[in-house]
Enzyme design. Structure first.
Site, PDB file in Angstrom:
ATOM      1  N   GLU A  79       0.940  -1.387  -0.140  1.00  0.00           N
ATOM      2  CA  GLU A  79      -0.104  -0.088   0.014  1.00  0.00           C
ATOM      3  C   GLU A  79       0.958   1.399   0.100  1.00  0.00           C
ATOM      4  OE1 GLU A  79      -2.407  -0.658   3.401  1.00  0.00           O
ATOM      5  OE2 GLU A  79      -3.950  -1.806   1.927  1.00  0.00           O
ATOM      6  N   GLU A 110       7.386 -21.604   8.473  1.00  0.00           N
ATOM      7  CA  GLU A 110       7.693 -20.603   9.598  1.00  0.00           C
ATOM      8  C   GLU A 110       8.887 -21.175  10.597  1.00  0.00           C
ATOM      9  OE1 GLU A 110       5.211 -20.779  13.371  1.00  0.00           O
ATOM     10  OE2 GLU A 110       3.841 -20.235  11.619  1.00  0.00           O
TER      11      GLU A 110
END
Length: 268
Positions: A79, A110
């Site tokens: 963004e 992860e």
């Protein structure tokens, strides 16, 4: 010791609750998040100031994380270009498991403490840059490993977590710890913890971009004009700044491609 984010919810038998009671319970927990973020503002201030200084000298900002945390980093990074007009490689979000993990969980991604640094090498990360690890638990191996290697190579390191202390904090020059407490749904850190991380990311990236001169007054003068709504918003901004009519403002905006450049041209 059970981490705060893994502690049992204070709500019991939620599977037997009415819809309204479920919603009220979630909302009551959500109300506590901004107060937890407020307590962390001194830590956020130090991180934002340090990142801004690095970026003023040509550095970039990287986020790494897994699961919800990783997705939030990707969202914040993606963004920044449309909002502030920065290049797409100036703020980069990386999620464990690669871009496919944005939509579908990648098993064990992860747990690899070496992969984050490998992923960061694709962008030639260097000592001018900053790296922020996002991990609600504060223990995610992917994030810990990435931060440790980054620090060894002179990269500024920070983190946004929802527990106190832990290996992610130990690997960070500027840790941010937002303690939101147990989740409504036990261990579901996409809820309060995710909300807290999103709030901090909003604060961090917006503050950094303001410090980099990407805002004038309270306006997004470098935003990308990617749709009719944004062109109209930009036109209104040029109108107000130059005190001209809509058509002249729109013509200037289209010709120069940004509010900043249109205003500069209109004042010559």
């Amino acid at each position: 010791m059970i981490r705060i984010t893994e502690q049992e919810s204070k709500y019991h038998n939620i599977d037997q609750m009415e819809v309204l009671d479920i919603l009220k319970g979630i909302n009551n927990e959500d109300k506590t998040v901004p107060m937890a973020v407020e307590k962390a503002i001194p830590q956020i201030e130090k991180l934002a100031a340090a990142v801004a200084e690095r970026m003023k000298s040509g550095g970039r900002l990287f986020y790494i994380g897994a699961g919800t945390s990783g997705r939030l980093g990707v969202v914040d990074a993606s963004e920044c270009p449309p909002t502030f007009g920065v290049p797409f490689d100036q703020v980069v979000g990386i999620i464990a498991g690669g871009d496919q993990a944005i939509r579908r969980a990648v098993e064990n991604a992860e747990d690899d403490d070496a992969q984050a640094w490998i992923d960061l090498q694709e962008f030639t990360i260097n000592a001018k840059d900053s790296l922020i690890g996002l991990a609600a638990s504060g223990t995610t191996p992917y994030v810990v490993g990435g931060l440790k290697k980054a620090r060894e190579n002179g990269v500024l390191t920070g983190c946004i977590i929802c527990n106190e202390g832990g290996p992610v904090v130990e690997a960070s020059d500027f840790p941010v710890e937002v303690i939101v407490g147990p989740e409504f749904l036990t261990g579901s850190t996409r809820m309060k913890s995710g909300t807290a991380q999103k709030l901090v990311l909003n604060m961090l990236s917006t503050t950094v971009m303001i410090r980099l001169g990407r805002v004038k007054g309270n306006r997004m003068v470098d935003m990308q004009l990617t749709n009719h709504k944004l062109v109209d918003r930009g036109t209104q901004m040029v109108m107000n700044e130059l005190q001209i009519d809509y058509k002249k403002a729109e013509d200037l905006l289209i010709r120069y491609g940004s509010v900043r450049k249109a205003v500069e041209a209109g004042t010559k």
